[in-house]
Design an enzyme around this catalytic site. Structure first.
Site, PDB file in Angstrom:
ATOM      1  N   GLY A  21       0.840  -1.196   0.000  1.00  0.00           N
ATOM      2  CA  GLY A  21       0.000   0.000   0.000  1.00  0.00           C
ATOM      3  C   GLY A  21       0.866   1.233   0.000  1.00  0.00           C
ATOM      4  O   GLY A  21       2.083   1.161  -0.180  1.00  0.00           O
ATOM      5  N   GLY A  22       0.247   2.376   0.222  1.00  0.00           N
ATOM      6  CA  GLY A  22       0.995   3.617   0.222  1.00  0.00           C
ATOM      7  C   GLY A  22       1.962   3.725   1.379  1.00  0.00           C
ATOM      8  O   GLY A  22       3.037   4.315   1.259  1.00  0.00           O
ATOM      9  N   MET A  23       1.610   3.148   2.523  1.00  0.00           N
ATOM     10  CA  MET A  23       2.420   3.268   3.726  1.00  0.00           C
ATOM     11  C   MET A  23       3.274   2.053   4.019  1.00  0.00           C
ATOM     12  O   MET A  23       4.287   2.164   4.711  1.00  0.00           O
ATOM     13  CB  MET A  23       1.509   3.478   4.953  1.00  0.00           C
ATOM     14  CG  MET A  23       0.947   4.865   5.096  1.00  0.00           C
ATOM     15  SD  MET A  23      -0.281   4.946   6.438  1.00  0.00           S
ATOM     16  CE  MET A  23       0.523   4.025   7.739  1.00  0.00           C
ATOM     17  N   ASP A 135      -9.957   6.277   8.048  1.00  0.00           N
ATOM     18  CA  ASP A 135      -9.598   5.893   6.681  1.00  0.00           C
ATOM     19  C   ASP A 135     -10.430   4.695   6.223  1.00  0.00           C
ATOM     20  O   ASP A 135      -9.907   3.719   5.706  1.00  0.00           O
ATOM     21  CB  ASP A 135      -8.103   5.569   6.611  1.00  0.00           C
ATOM     22  CG  ASP A 135      -7.575   5.548   5.176  1.00  0.00           C
ATOM     23  OD1 ASP A 135      -8.224   6.148   4.295  1.00  0.00           O
ATOM     24  OD2 ASP A 135      -6.520   4.932   4.938  1.00  0.00           O
TER      25      ASP A 135
END
Length: 300
Positions: A21-23, A135
């Site tokens: 994912g993004g993180m 989120d």
């Protein structure tokens, strides 16, 4: 990136990479102390080097580790080895709700109601424990083979600064499609922000698309603040007016006009589910909504 076959903290054997994912990157691993398979989420390097982010990330993950609910992915451990920061979680067999939507497109409304109730139940439990997700999106919901919805990343999103929506971080940019107007403004966020995001998820399950889209995250954020949402019934046939009413109430621009709590949302969904079970297809006429014959049901 962790090497397959390596160990974290002399306990967790990395077996395979299962997602990104993004993180973070996500790995399947074996816990050799408790002899069970787990999922390990490892922070990407650019986040691991930010000490203030890491401190907040660990604190939020540890607080979320106390949440035990059938619709929440359990957090077992939060650890660090050198500059590797990781979270050990329950390993879920299944697929993300985002993949589910891509494969199935618009879902039948009874399925939307059933999944929404489960997600709302997880939020209600978290909110009672003073934890806001921040989120809620299909990518953060796992669907097991038996149809159980489980939310992941509880408490972790609080570590993400609101300004991140303009960063070149794939996973965070995606989140802006589900941001509440108050999140888009960088304002105060509470339980009703999660309810808004769930309303967007319900909209996407029902129609196969998000209500607001564009070529950059700032424009999408502005649409959440000022844009008019196309009602689901204008995009797909057979949407019960009461369900549309529920979704539009969840996604009202003003928090005060949304459901007061996730429990109140569940009650509205239960009422709709009960009526739909009793009257069946009579809630629809020729595949289209029949508002005039729904009467008080539409006032859920």
């Amino acid at each position: 990136m962790l090497e397959i076959g390596s160990f974290l903290s002399d306990r967790y054997e990395i077996l395979s990479k299962v997602g990104a994912g993004g993180m973070s990157d996500v790995y399947k691993a074996k816990d050799h102390i408790l002899s069970r398979f787990v999922a390990i989420k490892v922070l990407k390097q650019e986040f691991s080097e930010d000490s203030s982010f890491v401190t907040k990330f660990r604190a939020e993950a540890q607080s979320a580790a106390g949440l035990e609910h059938p619709n929440i992915v359990n957090i077992y451990d939060v650890g660090r080895e050198g500059n590797i920061h990781y979270i050990v979680m329950e390993l879920i067999q299944g697929k993300t709700l985002s993949d589910y939507i891509k494969e199935q497109g618009p879902m039948p409304y009874p399925k939307v109601i059933a999944l929404s109730k489960q997600i709302a139940a997880a939020l209600a439990f978290a909110h009672k424990n003073h934890i806001i997700h921040r989120d809620v999106k299909p990518h953060n919901v796992m669907i097991t083979p038996n149809g159980t919805a489980k939310i992941t990343d509880f408490g972790i999103a609080k570590a993400v600064n609101a300004a991140t929506i303009v960063d070149n971080t794939e996973g965070i940019i995606g989140s802006v499609h589900y941001f509440s107007p108050e999140q888009a403004r960088g304002g105060y966020v509470d339980e009703k922000s999660d309810i808004y995001s769930l309303g967007i998820v319900m909209y996407e399950m029902l129609t196969g698309r998000v209500p607001f889209d564009g070529d950059n995250p700032v424009n999408i954020a502005l649409m959440h603040i000022n844009g008019e949402m196309i009602p689901p019934s204008k995009l797909v046939d057979g949407v019960p007016p009461a369900l549309e009413h529920i979704i539009l109430k969840c996604t009202d621009k003003y928090p005060v006009n949304r459901f007061a709590s996730a429990d109140e949302l569940i009650e509205a969904l239960n009422n709709l589910e009960f009526v739909s079970t009793v009257v069946g297809d009579s809630v629809l006429v020729n595949g289209r909504n029949r508002d005039e014959q729904r009467g008080p049901i539409a006032e859920t």
